[in-house]
Enzyme design. Structure first.
Site, PDB file in Angstrom:
ATOM      1  N   GLU A   1     -24.698 -22.631  12.801  1.00 23.56           N
ATOM      2  CA  GLU A   1     -23.918 -22.527  11.561  1.00 23.56           C
ATOM      3  C   GLU A   1     -23.434 -23.899  11.093  1.00 23.56           C
ATOM      4  O   GLU A   1     -23.416 -24.201   9.895  1.00 23.56           O
ATOM      5  CB  GLU A   1     -22.715 -21.599  11.773  1.00 23.56           C
ATOM      6  CG  GLU A   1     -23.129 -20.151  11.924  1.00 23.56           C
ATOM      7  CD  GLU A   1     -21.955 -19.234  12.300  1.00 23.56           C
ATOM      8  OE1 GLU A   1     -20.792 -19.590  12.054  1.00 23.56           O
ATOM      9  OE2 GLU A   1     -22.223 -18.160  12.861  1.00 23.56           O
TER      10      GLU A   1
ATOM     11  N   HIS B   1     -39.467 -12.048   1.965  1.00 23.46           N
ATOM     12  CA  HIS B   1     -38.281 -11.420   1.340  1.00 23.46           C
ATOM     13  C   HIS B   1     -37.310 -10.873   2.393  1.00 23.46           C
ATOM     14  O   HIS B   1     -36.590  -9.920   2.124  1.00 23.46           O
ATOM     15  CB  HIS B   1     -38.678 -10.280   0.391  1.00 23.46           C
ATOM     16  CG  HIS B   1     -39.798 -10.625  -0.543  1.00 23.46           C
ATOM     17  ND1 HIS B   1     -39.603 -11.151  -1.792  1.00 23.46           N
ATOM     18  CD2 HIS B   1     -41.149 -10.553  -0.367  1.00 23.46           C
ATOM     19  CE1 HIS B   1     -40.766 -11.365  -2.373  1.00 23.46           C
ATOM     20  NE2 HIS B   1     -41.728 -11.022  -1.520  1.00 23.46           N
TER      21      HIS B   1
ATOM     22  N   LYS C   1     -17.180 -11.242  21.150  1.00 22.76           N
ATOM     23  CA  LYS C   1     -18.008 -12.046  20.250  1.00 22.76           C
ATOM     24  C   LYS C   1     -18.813 -13.128  20.963  1.00 22.76           C
ATOM     25  O   LYS C   1     -18.363 -13.769  21.886  1.00 22.76           O
ATOM     26  CB  LYS C   1     -17.143 -12.717  19.174  1.00 22.76           C
ATOM     27  CG  LYS C   1     -16.583 -11.794  18.128  1.00 22.76           C
ATOM     28  CD  LYS C   1     -17.618 -11.033  17.318  1.00 22.76           C
ATOM     29  CE  LYS C   1     -18.438 -11.933  16.417  1.00 22.76           C
ATOM     30  NZ  LYS C   1     -17.641 -12.474  15.290  1.00 22.76           N
TER      31      LYS C   1
ATOM     32  N   SER D   1     -14.866 -15.855  20.261  1.00 19.52           N
ATOM     33  CA  SER D   1     -13.792 -15.699  19.288  1.00 19.52           C
ATOM     34  C   SER D   1     -12.462 -15.754  20.015  1.00 19.52           C
ATOM     35  O   SER D   1     -12.335 -15.277  21.144  1.00 19.52           O
ATOM     36  CB  SER D   1     -13.953 -14.355  18.582  1.00 19.52           C
ATOM     37  OG  SER D   1     -12.708 -13.915  18.073  1.00 19.52           O
TER      38      SER D   1
END
Ligand code: ARG
Length: 460
Positions: free
Chosen positions: A294, A160, A287, A281
């Site tokens: 992804e 979970h 970043k 970024s």
């Protein structure tokens, strides 16, 4: 208005095919990818035709030489397939006619584009299955290496997405090993059904010519031959199965990708992705993003879409061949290329990640995820598991409210919850002891992981 080139089937019609209709129906922009397979299939077919005396040796030689040249022209770009030729099969046949004249027309004896395209598709899939198998093998090799170097690294196991129990990181990597190994088995099983020649089924009913489909199958390295000519040209089950196998691979990759994305975040901070595989970024200078993971996660959606497209294309199609089936190539090619490139890049990405061992050791040392250890300790002291669970739950609540971590709870406090607890409780309140003392088959203990690694190496 420019005049159409003559289409293979034009003679029966009194009007030329409408140009917009031809443009709409042309598949050259997609199926041009199949030219190697198409030429290979044609060479096998004409070799068989010559052996059976359906065409002369000399004619077969002219055709084979011409096809060889066309393959070079297509590879070098000297011949650019044009949409007006309807499909890649016609591109090649028309070019052969330009080269060797009317003899080119003999290549199609006893063959339809229906069995031709089915043959090309199977040859393509065979190649892609091999590529995918190689890519998976490389990924599995990285996984075994990772499992080996991190066998004694303790990480949190999750259920979970809540910290559950400490485990060996090697165990985690070997879970993925199992998943991708099943993918390999699935592909190997699928290959048996792909490696069946449909060539010789002709349009769908077979031929009156004395073809030898066993021979063309053998020349193309197929393991078996179709047994029903209708099924041979109508079957796209293998395409659906293949995209399904690709979907499963992508699903496995996307789960793994999700872990890498989470674990590399500041909030988790378990894992570092090498700068060579991270992105930044354009606005926020600090970043460091896990874009490769992804993208793998995102491309999974496209492959699932291809599976749904293919199932829908085939749904309700009457036997045998229908032009709808031309639409199989885009989802097939896209799935194969996406799966192969994703597995490849993921293997490299994984190689370029490292677990932050010190931080993980610190985090796992005093965590509540050791609670199950207390419950099992009590079971060893003959307390029924349900009672042990309840007692431990109370200890956890006390730890949370007092702020005293489990290994730092004084023995007198422990004994207020259960008289069965003695000073030896502290022996099991260590993450590495917890992992090491797992005794069951396939568990997360170091020994179990070492055994899994040994077995994995045998299968590689
Ligand atoms: N381009 C077609 C395909 O990919 C080839 C088969 C054409 N057959 C036909 N009967 N129109 O499916």
């Amino acid at each position: 208005m420019s005049k159409n080139k003559e289409l293979l089937w034009q003679s029966r019609f009194s009007l030329p095919f409408d140009r917009d209709a031809l443009h709409y129906s042309s598949s050259v922009h997609v199926d041009k990818k199949l030219y190697h397979e198409d030429i290979k299939g044609s060479i096998a077919h004409v070799t068989m035709l010559a052996e059976e005396g359906i065409v002369s040796r000399d004619e077969a030689e002219q055709i084979i030489t011409g096809l060889g040249e066309i393959e070079e022209e297509l590879t070098s770009g000297a011949l650019l397939p044009h949409w007006e030729d309807e499909d890649i099969h016609t591109v090649i046949e028309n070019r052969l006619k330009e080269k060797i004249g009317a003899t080119a027309g003999k290549l199609h004896s006893g063959r339809s584009r229906n069995d031709q395209v089915a043959t090309d598709t199977r040859l393509y899939m065979r190649g892609q299955i091999n590529e995918l198998q190689e890519a998976l093998h490389a990924l599995l090799t990285v996984l075994v290496e990772k499992a080996e170097t991190n066998c004694e690294t303790i990480i949190f196991g999750y259920t979970h997405l809540q910290r559950a129990q400490p485990i060996s990181a090697g165990h985690y990597y070997m879970a993925y090993f199992n998943m991708f190994n099943r993918d390999r088995q699935r592909l190997a099983d699928l290959l048996k059904r792909v490696n069946i020649s449909p060539l010789g089924a002709a349009a769908f009913a077979g031929s009156t010519l004395p073809l030898n489909p066993q021979r063309s199958a053998e020349l193309l390295g197929f393991e078996d031959l179709f047994s029903n000519s209708i099924d041979a040209v109508s079957d796209r089950d293998i395409v659906i199965e293949f995209i399904s196998a690709c979907s499963m691979i992508m699903m496995h990759l996307s789960r793994f990708a999700e872990d890498l994305i989470l674990w590399s975040s500041y909030e988790f901070g378990y894992l570092e992705i090498s700068d060579a595989f991270a992105t930044g970024s354009s606005l926020m200078p600090q970043k460091k993003n896990a874009d490769i993971a992804e993208l793998v996660r995102g491309k999974t959606g496209r492959v699932y879409g291809n599976l749904m497209a293919m199932l829908t294309i085939m749904k309700g199609l009457p036997l045998s061949y229908n032009r709808d089936m031309q639409e199989d190539k885009q989802p097939l090619f896209d799935s194969a290329e996406t799966a192969v490139s994703s597995v490849r890049i993921f293997g490299k990405l994984l190689e370029n990640t490292s677990l932050k061992k010190e931080r993980l050791a610190k985090l796992t040392a005093e965590d509540l995820s050791l609670a199950t250890e207390i419950a099992e300790y009590l079971v060893r002291k003959q307390i029924p598991f349900r009672d042990a669970h309840r007692i431990t739950g109370k200890i956890v609540t006390w730890s949370l409210t007092s702020g005293v971590t489990l290994p730092n709870i004084p023995v007198e406090t422990f004994r207020e919850f259960s008289e069965a607890i003695e000073p030896d409780i502290y022996d099991c309140l260590k993450a590495d002891v917890s992992v090491k003392s797992k005794k069951t088959h396939g568990s997360c203990s170091f020994d179990s992981v070492a055994l899994q690694i040994r077995e994995a190496k045998k299968t590689l």
